[in-house]
Design a protein around this motif. Structure first.
Motif, PDB file in Angstrom:
ATOM      1  N   GLU A  76      -4.292   4.790   9.877  1.00 46.44           N
ATOM      2  CA  GLU A  76      -5.506   5.274   9.253  1.00 46.44           C
ATOM      3  C   GLU A  76      -5.177   6.691   8.952  1.00 46.44           C
ATOM      4  O   GLU A  76      -4.000   7.055   8.747  1.00 46.44           O
ATOM      5  CB  GLU A  76      -6.787   4.974  10.376  1.00 46.44           C
ATOM      6  N   SER A 123      -9.907   9.424   0.799  1.00 41.62           N
ATOM      7  CA  SER A 123     -10.680  10.739   0.162  1.00 41.62           C
ATOM      8  C   SER A 123      -9.393  11.382  -0.574  1.00 41.62           C
ATOM      9  O   SER A 123      -9.770  12.432  -1.130  1.00 41.62           O
ATOM     10  CB  SER A 123     -10.695  11.690   1.368  1.00 41.62           C
ATOM     11  N   VAL A 154      -7.033  13.309   0.305  1.00 40.87           N
ATOM     12  CA  VAL A 154      -6.977  14.627   0.944  1.00 40.87           C
ATOM     13  C   VAL A 154      -5.571  14.786   1.417  1.00 40.87           C
ATOM     14  O   VAL A 154      -5.239  13.874   2.221  1.00 40.87           O
ATOM     15  CB  VAL A 154      -8.151  14.973   1.992  1.00 40.87           C
ATOM     16  N   GLU A 164       1.298 -14.162  -0.380  1.00 37.96           N
ATOM     17  CA  GLU A 164       0.631 -13.872   0.916  1.00 37.96           C
ATOM     18  C   GLU A 164       1.512 -14.454   2.159  1.00 37.96           C
ATOM     19  O   GLU A 164       1.854 -15.679   2.023  1.00 37.96           O
ATOM     20  CB  GLU A 164      -0.680 -14.380   0.899  1.00 37.96           C
ATOM     21  N   PRO A 176      -4.355  10.313   9.193  1.00 36.54           N
ATOM     22  CA  PRO A 176      -3.868  10.898   7.783  1.00 36.54           C
ATOM     23  C   PRO A 176      -2.636  10.005   7.105  1.00 36.54           C
ATOM     24  O   PRO A 176      -1.558  10.768   6.797  1.00 36.54           O
ATOM     25  CB  PRO A 176      -3.415  12.295   8.148  1.00 36.54           C
ATOM     26  N   GLY A 177      -2.751   8.787   7.118  1.00 34.95           N
ATOM     27  CA  GLY A 177      -1.670   7.916   6.727  1.00 34.95           C
ATOM     28  C   GLY A 177      -1.351   8.239   5.306  1.00 34.95           C
ATOM     29  O   GLY A 177       0.107   8.467   4.939  1.00 34.95           O
ATOM     30  N   TYR A 220      -4.621  -5.732   7.908  1.00 37.21           N
ATOM     31  CA  TYR A 220      -4.186  -6.963   8.296  1.00 37.21           C
ATOM     32  C   TYR A 220      -2.903  -6.964   9.113  1.00 37.21           C
ATOM     33  O   TYR A 220      -2.111  -7.994   9.448  1.00 37.21           O
ATOM     34  CB  TYR A 220      -4.017  -8.239   7.289  1.00 37.21           C
ATOM     35  N   ALA A 270       0.956  -3.998   6.820  1.00 40.28           N
ATOM     36  CA  ALA A 270       0.023  -4.873   6.060  1.00 40.28           C
ATOM     37  C   ALA A 270      -1.293  -4.359   6.230  1.00 40.28           C
ATOM     38  O   ALA A 270      -2.351  -5.109   6.039  1.00 40.28           O
ATOM     39  CB  ALA A 270       0.227  -6.371   6.544  1.00 40.28           C
ATOM     40  N   PHE A 283     -12.083   1.102   4.273  1.00 39.60           N
ATOM     41  CA  PHE A 283     -12.017   0.653   5.631  1.00 39.60           C
ATOM     42  C   PHE A 283     -10.680   1.404   6.389  1.00 39.60           C
ATOM     43  O   PHE A 283      -9.769   1.073   6.025  1.00 39.60           O
ATOM     44  CB  PHE A 283     -11.918  -0.908   5.568  1.00 39.60           C
ATOM     45  N   PRO A 298     -16.268  10.491   3.896  1.00 41.87           N
ATOM     46  CA  PRO A 298     -16.717   9.177   4.232  1.00 41.87           C
ATOM     47  C   PRO A 298     -17.697   9.215   5.547  1.00 41.87           C
ATOM     48  O   PRO A 298     -17.177   9.732   6.445  1.00 41.87           O
ATOM     49  CB  PRO A 298     -15.581   8.431   4.654  1.00 41.87           C
ATOM     50  N   GLY A 356       0.773  -1.116  -0.068  1.00 40.34           N
ATOM     51  CA  GLY A 356      -0.080  -0.053  -0.070  1.00 40.34           C
ATOM     52  C   GLY A 356       0.804   1.253   0.030  1.00 40.34           C
ATOM     53  O   GLY A 356       2.045   0.960  -0.181  1.00 40.34           O
TER      54      GLY A 356
HETATM   55  C1  LIG Z   1     -12.449   6.133   4.253  1.00 42.99           C
HETATM   56  C2  LIG Z   1     -10.987   6.460   4.479  1.00 42.99           C
HETATM   57  C3  LIG Z   1     -10.492   7.950   4.029  1.00 42.99           C
HETATM   58  C4  LIG Z   1      -9.155   8.253   4.149  1.00 42.99           C
HETATM   59  N1  LIG Z   1      -9.110   9.484   3.604  1.00 42.99           N
HETATM   60  C5  LIG Z   1      -7.733   9.885   3.964  1.00 42.99           C
HETATM   61  C6  LIG Z   1      -7.281  11.147   3.224  1.00 42.99           C
HETATM   62  O1  LIG Z   1      -7.937  11.872   2.887  1.00 42.99           O
HETATM   63  N2  LIG Z   1      -5.966  11.445   3.408  1.00 42.99           N
HETATM   64  C7  LIG Z   1      -5.188  10.759   4.243  1.00 42.99           C
HETATM   65  O2  LIG Z   1      -3.942  11.173   4.360  1.00 42.99           O
HETATM   66  N3  LIG Z   1      -5.518   9.393   4.547  1.00 42.99           N
HETATM   67  C8  LIG Z   1      -6.779   8.855   4.440  1.00 42.99           C
HETATM   68  N4  LIG Z   1      -7.104   7.902   4.714  1.00 42.99           N
HETATM   69  C9  LIG Z   1      -5.917   6.887   5.335  1.00 42.99           C
HETATM   70  C10 LIG Z   1      -5.012   6.173   4.311  1.00 42.99           C
HETATM   71  O3  LIG Z   1      -5.917   5.857   3.183  1.00 42.99           O
HETATM   72  C11 LIG Z   1      -4.347   5.027   4.877  1.00 42.99           C
HETATM   73  O4  LIG Z   1      -3.741   5.601   6.004  1.00 42.99           O
HETATM   74  C12 LIG Z   1      -3.255   4.298   4.018  1.00 42.99           C
HETATM   75  O5  LIG Z   1      -3.674   4.128   2.758  1.00 42.99           O
HETATM   76  C13 LIG Z   1      -2.891   3.211   4.675  1.00 42.99           C
HETATM   77  O6  LIG Z   1      -1.652   2.612   3.772  1.00 42.99           O
HETATM   78  P1  LIG Z   1      -1.189   1.242   3.999  1.00 42.99           P
HETATM   79  O7  LIG Z   1      -0.157   0.839   2.970  1.00 42.99           O
HETATM   80  O8  LIG Z   1      -0.885   1.257   5.417  1.00 42.99           O
HETATM   81  O9  LIG Z   1      -2.354   0.025   3.749  1.00 42.99           O
HETATM   82  P2  LIG Z   1      -3.220  -0.646   2.653  1.00 42.99           P
HETATM   83  O10 LIG Z   1      -3.341   0.362   1.594  1.00 42.99           O
HETATM   84  O11 LIG Z   1      -4.234  -1.243   3.312  1.00 42.99           O
HETATM   85  O12 LIG Z   1      -1.889  -1.488   2.156  1.00 42.99           O
HETATM   86  C14 LIG Z   1      -1.554  -2.730   3.109  1.00 42.99           C
HETATM   87  C15 LIG Z   1      -1.319  -3.899   2.111  1.00 42.99           C
HETATM   88  O13 LIG Z   1      -0.896  -5.182   2.840  1.00 42.99           O
HETATM   89  C16 LIG Z   1      -1.367  -6.242   2.127  1.00 42.99           C
HETATM   90  N5  LIG Z   1      -1.277  -7.240   2.883  1.00 42.99           N
HETATM   91  C17 LIG Z   1      -2.176  -7.623   3.989  1.00 42.99           C
HETATM   92  N6  LIG Z   1      -1.787  -8.665   4.649  1.00 42.99           N
HETATM   93  C18 LIG Z   1      -0.761  -9.429   3.699  1.00 42.99           C
HETATM   94  C19 LIG Z   1      -0.119 -10.561   3.809  1.00 42.99           C
HETATM   95  N7  LIG Z   1      -0.448 -11.639   4.643  1.00 42.99           N
HETATM   96  N8  LIG Z   1       0.871 -10.683   2.825  1.00 42.99           N
HETATM   97  C20 LIG Z   1       0.998  -9.832   1.685  1.00 42.99           C
HETATM   98  N9  LIG Z   1       0.605  -8.900   1.621  1.00 42.99           N
HETATM   99  C21 LIG Z   1      -0.456  -8.409   2.555  1.00 42.99           C
HETATM  100  C22 LIG Z   1      -2.640  -5.881   1.691  1.00 42.99           C
HETATM  101  O14 LIG Z   1      -3.031  -6.457   0.530  1.00 42.99           O
HETATM  102  C23 LIG Z   1      -2.527  -4.445   0.953  1.00 42.99           C
HETATM  103  O15 LIG Z   1      -2.275  -3.976  -0.410  1.00 42.99           O
HETATM  104  C24 LIG Z   1      -8.184   7.435   4.476  1.00 42.99           C
HETATM  105  C25 LIG Z   1      -8.668   6.025   4.826  1.00 42.99           C
HETATM  106  C26 LIG Z   1     -10.133   5.579   4.693  1.00 42.99           C
HETATM  107  C27 LIG Z   1     -10.268   4.273   5.179  1.00 42.99           C
END
Ligand SMILES: Cc1cc2nc3c(=O)[nH]c(=O)nc-3n(C[C@H](O)[C@H](O)[C@H](O)COP(=O)(O)OP(=O)(O)OC[C@H]3O[C@@H](n4cnc5c(N)ncnc54)[C@H](O)[C@@H]3O)c2cc1C
Length: 373
Positions: A351, A48, A50, A172, A353-354, A208, A205, A317, A274, A13
């Motif tokens: 979550e 969003s 943003v 995975e 502002p990630g 998860y 992750a 989510f 949202p 992500g």
């Molecule tokens: C409704 C909503 C609105 C938001 N709006 C904003 C905003 O406007 N501005 C802002 O700054 N932030 C916003 N956020 C927060 C932002 O979207 C998140 O903080 C950010 O996208 C998190 O990224 P991530 O890489 O941690 O997670 P993810 O994008 O979920 O990436 C995690 C990855 O891990 C992988 N994974 C999981 N388990 C395994 C496994 N066992 N093996 C291999 N791969 C695995 C998944 O497939 C996934 O691709 C919002 C979030 C939500 C839900």
């Protein structure tokens, strides 16, 4: 797969990608394992988009610090690598006098957080800036903006690959065992299982991340790492209302989110969302029967919106550490030596502002790993 690598990142992500771009160097072996067929298919593409200023969270939190640091970095990266973005500005509005008190509190908190460009607005000033918005008070955050999240991830992905990082999709992680030189990783691919060793392990992750911490042997209940899913839905607004606002318009925040706000995408179309509801399962379908909630929430401060203008759009989510009714929980970005797992960095509860914080989170992780590789 190669037998022993330097760094394994779980999850592609925006967080895993930003960290990969920060840490990749041609003399390091880095694997990024992602269970989906490509990067950014989960939370990082269901949000969003943003670029937040850093107003909503307490001053001494990582959420605030990394947002305030990440915002200018994101604008710089947007300019430098031509990632589509716009510094639109936003107004947080109070629809009645009760909400006005909360607006004052937020304004003070924003200032305390180091967001130095906020301007308090009277009803008349709001009308001048946004003639279609109905509010009794509000404040302007000029440095809030929007960014193309896919473009941002594509840029991190390209930079990480250029510097020698290997992305392994459809893979995975199913097992993590501590060894005397780091960790042995077991991963499931289409119809096979792969195993390799890594000196450092980064858990990015998302939804998860608690499951990954559990695989590494952490008691997540005891560590307070359990993730609660908090669903946020969006409705798109009819193109007939394009141009009705010039900036993002936010209400006062609710307990679990920033409140159903009006945002613009890079093409100038409006969307609402949202919402925020804790759920047990992940299902990306938007429930049309929630349309009335969106209509009522937005009609209070944008009366031109009609029920018929709204169409279900998408859902995302939030990976929340705080459950319903719980008080504030910060991002967990933790090197786990003190749990007997040296070289494991857990990123849990990333979550909002990630997205905004992503380049600052990557630097923060880089700092924690100085001297390790
Ligand atoms: C409704 C909503 C609105 C938001 N709006 C904003 C905003 O406007 N501005 C802002 O700054 N932030 C916003 N956020 C927060 C932002 O979207 C998140 O903080 C950010 O996208 C998190 O990224 P991530 O890489 O941690 O997670 P993810 O994008 O979920 O990436 C995690 C990855 O891990 C992988 N994974 C999981 N388990 C395994 C496994 N066992 N093996 C291999 N791969 C695995 C998944 O497939 C996934 O691709 C919002 C979030 C939500 C839900």
């Amino acid at each position: 797969m190669q037998d022993h690598i330097d760094i394994c990142i779980i999850g592609a992500g925006v967080i895993g990608l930003a960290i990969a771009a920060e840490l990749a160097r041609t003399d390091r072996r880095i694997f990024i394992l992602e269970r989906n067929r490509s990067f950014g298919l989960e939370t990082s593409s269901h949000n969003s988009e943003v670029i937040h200023a850093g107003i909503y969270n307490p001053p001494d939190s990582l959420k605030t610090r990394l947002c305030v640091e990440g915002r200018p970095l994101l604008y710089e990266l947007g300019e430098k690598y031509k990632v589509n973005h716009r510094r639109l500005g936003k107004i947080i509005v109070a629809a009645d006098t009760d909400e006005a008190k909360e607006i004052e509190r937020l304004y003070r908190q924003g200032k305390e957080n180091g967001v130095n460009d906020l301007t308090f607005l009277t009803t008349k000033q709001i009308k001048q800036l946004e003639p279609n918005v109905k509010a009794v008070a509000g404040f302007l955050s000029p440095s809030t903006g929007i960014i193309d999240s896919h473009g941002l991830m594509q840029m991190f992905y390209g930079r990480a690959r250029e510097n020698g990082a290997d992305f392994i999709f459809n893979t995975e992680v199913t097992g993590i065992a501590k060894t005397n030189r780091g960790f042995k990783i077991e991963a499931r691919q289409e119809d096979s299982t792969a195993e390799f060793n890594t000196s450092l392990l980064i858990n990015a992750a998302g939804l998860y991340s608690d499951k990954i911490a559990e695989l590494a042997g952490i008691d997540v209940q005891d560590a307070k790492y359990r993730i609660h899913y908090c669903r946020g839905e969006y409705f798109s607004v009819s193109p007939r209302l394009k141009g009705i606002v010039n900036r993002l318009i936010y209400p006062v925040p609710e307990q679990a989110g920033t409140g159903i706000h009006i945002s613009l995408n890079l093409e100038g179309n409006l969307k609402l969302g949202p919402s925020a509801h804790y759920v047990d399962t992940i299902n990306y379908r938007v429930d049309e029967s929630n349309k009335n909630d969106f209509y009522r929430a937005s009609h209070r401060y944008l009366p031109a919106i009609q029920f018929e203008d709204l169409t279900p759009d998408f859902a995302g989510f939030r990976p929340k550490l705080q459950g319903p009714g719980d008080s504030f929980r910060d991002f967990v970005i933790q090197e786990e030596s003190y749990r007997g797992l040296p070289g494991l960095i857990n990123l849990i509860g990333i979550e909002s502002p990630g997205l905004t914080a992503s380049p600052a989170i990557a630097k923060y992780v880089g700092e924690k790993l100085k001297g390790w590789v």
